[in-house]
Scaffold this motif. Structure first.
Motif, PDB file in Angstrom:
ATOM      1  N   GLY A   1      16.044  31.748 120.589  1.00  0.00           N
ATOM      2  CA  GLY A   1      17.173  31.455 119.705  1.00  0.00           C
ATOM      3  C   GLY A   1      18.323  30.756 120.399  1.00  0.00           C
ATOM      4  O   GLY A   1      19.302  30.368 119.769  1.00  0.00           O
ATOM      5  N   ALA A   2      18.220  30.643 121.721  1.00  0.00           N
ATOM      6  CA  ALA A   2      19.278  29.953 122.474  1.00  0.00           C
ATOM      7  C   ALA A   2      18.626  29.151 123.598  1.00  0.00           C
ATOM      8  O   ALA A   2      17.546  29.498 124.074  1.00  0.00           O
ATOM      9  N   ASP A   3      19.311  28.071 124.005  1.00  0.00           N
ATOM     10  CA  ASP A   3      18.804  27.252 125.108  1.00  0.00           C
ATOM     11  C   ASP A   3      19.328  27.725 126.456  1.00  0.00           C
ATOM     12  O   ASP A   3      18.735  27.425 127.489  1.00  0.00           O
ATOM     13  N   ALA A   4      20.449  28.431 126.435  1.00  0.00           N
ATOM     14  CA  ALA A   4      21.032  28.890 127.697  1.00  0.00           C
ATOM     15  C   ALA A   4      21.946  30.081 127.466  1.00  0.00           C
ATOM     16  O   ALA A   4      22.459  30.286 126.359  1.00  0.00           O
ATOM     17  N   VAL A   5      22.136  30.849 128.520  1.00  0.00           N
ATOM     18  CA  VAL A   5      23.164  31.896 128.545  1.00  0.00           C
ATOM     19  C   VAL A   5      24.182  31.469 129.601  1.00  0.00           C
ATOM     20  O   VAL A   5      23.799  31.091 130.709  1.00  0.00           O
ATOM     21  N   VAL A   6      25.451  31.490 129.241  1.00  0.00           N
ATOM     22  CA  VAL A   6      26.505  31.235 130.232  1.00  0.00           C
ATOM     23  C   VAL A   6      27.190  32.568 130.509  1.00  0.00           C
ATOM     24  O   VAL A   6      27.720  33.212 129.603  1.00  0.00           O
ATOM     25  N   ASN A   7      27.136  32.983 131.762  1.00  0.00           N
ATOM     26  CA  ASN A   7      27.655  34.314 132.115  1.00  0.00           C
ATOM     27  C   ASN A   7      27.998  34.347 133.608  1.00  0.00           C
ATOM     28  O   ASN A   7      27.661  33.426 134.354  1.00  0.00           O
TER      29      ASN A   7
END
Ligand code: GLN
Length: 231
Positions: free
Chosen positions: A158-164
């Motif tokens: 559901g997402a292309d990336a996680v920014v964390n």
């Protein structure tokens, strides 16, 4: 002058969003709150002669909880930002962090933050990662209550990336997430974590800074750092 508190009589309520390993999370077996921030706050509490109690609070509810008096302190891998510093009093920085990206293991197109233009990004609500994601042109940013839910969204496609935060991304990958995902691209490493108290509570802020200095001098900070991050 305040009369001295008998040891253990005073409880310092520490707000933390406790699904953010290795800074604050629940031990699977004991169900106790553990992590770098938890150990650091316990050590600070010891220096101050107070007991520390972790109050698990949603990340975007931490500053309101502090302002409302439900907690005395925030220690939740919270980055010192100008915007937050308008509302709370931060201690000296206690940890140097930065933002990074996690993508699926088979993703070969995303290498920089710019590559996320027009892409779907999963973040934790109210974080610096969320703010960074929103700066990316045409990105579709979805906010989740916890970082773990953001990773799940990536895993589910559901997402292309996680920014964390980098140390949290690294922890996720080393604890098994690396089967599905990988760290890519540059690291925005200009973030520092601080412990927050209310604007009014300059006395507590002073005590916390003093305790932090002592922990750095007596080697306790280094011990806690090594326990969670290695040498
Ligand atoms: N350091 C990030 C921030 O302050 C994330 C903190 C967190 O999710 N606990 O926004």
């Amino acid at each position: 002058n305040q009369p001295a508190q008998p040891a253990g009589a005073k409880v310092l309520k520490v707000g933390a969003e406790a699904t953010f390993p290795p800074f604050e999370f629940q031990d699977e077996k004991s169900k106790e709150y553990v992590g770098f921030d938890v150990d650091m706050m316990k050590a600070i509490g010891k220096q101050m002669g107070v007991e520390v109690q972790i109050v698990n609070t949603a990340f975007d509810g931490l500053i309101p909880a502090l302002e409302g008096g439900q907690i005395d302190v925030i220690a939740s891998a919270m980055t010192i930002t100008d915007e937050r510093a308008k509302k709370v009093n931060f201690s000296k920085p206690y940890y140097q962090a930065g933002l990074s990206m996690v993508v699926k293991a088979d993703n070969d197109t995303v290498k920089t933050f710019k590559d996320l233009e027009g892409k779907r990004i999963a973040v934790q609500i109210g974080t610096t990662g969320a703010a960074q994601a929103r700066k990316i042109k045409d990105a579709k940013v979805r906010e989740f209550n916890s970082a773990s839910e953001a990773y799940l969204e990536l895993k589910a496609g559901g997402a292309d990336a996680v920014v964390n935060d980098l140390p949290v991304n690294q922890y996720f990958l080393t604890k098994g997430g690396d089967k599905d995902a990988k760290l890519v691209g540059e690291i925005l490493d200009a973030e520092e974590y601080g412990i927050a108290v209310t604007k009014k509570n300059t006395e507590l802020a002073g005590k916390i800074n003093k305790a932090l200095d002592e922990l750095k001098q007596n080697g306790e900070y280094a011990k806690i750092y090594e326990k969670w991050f290695g040498k």
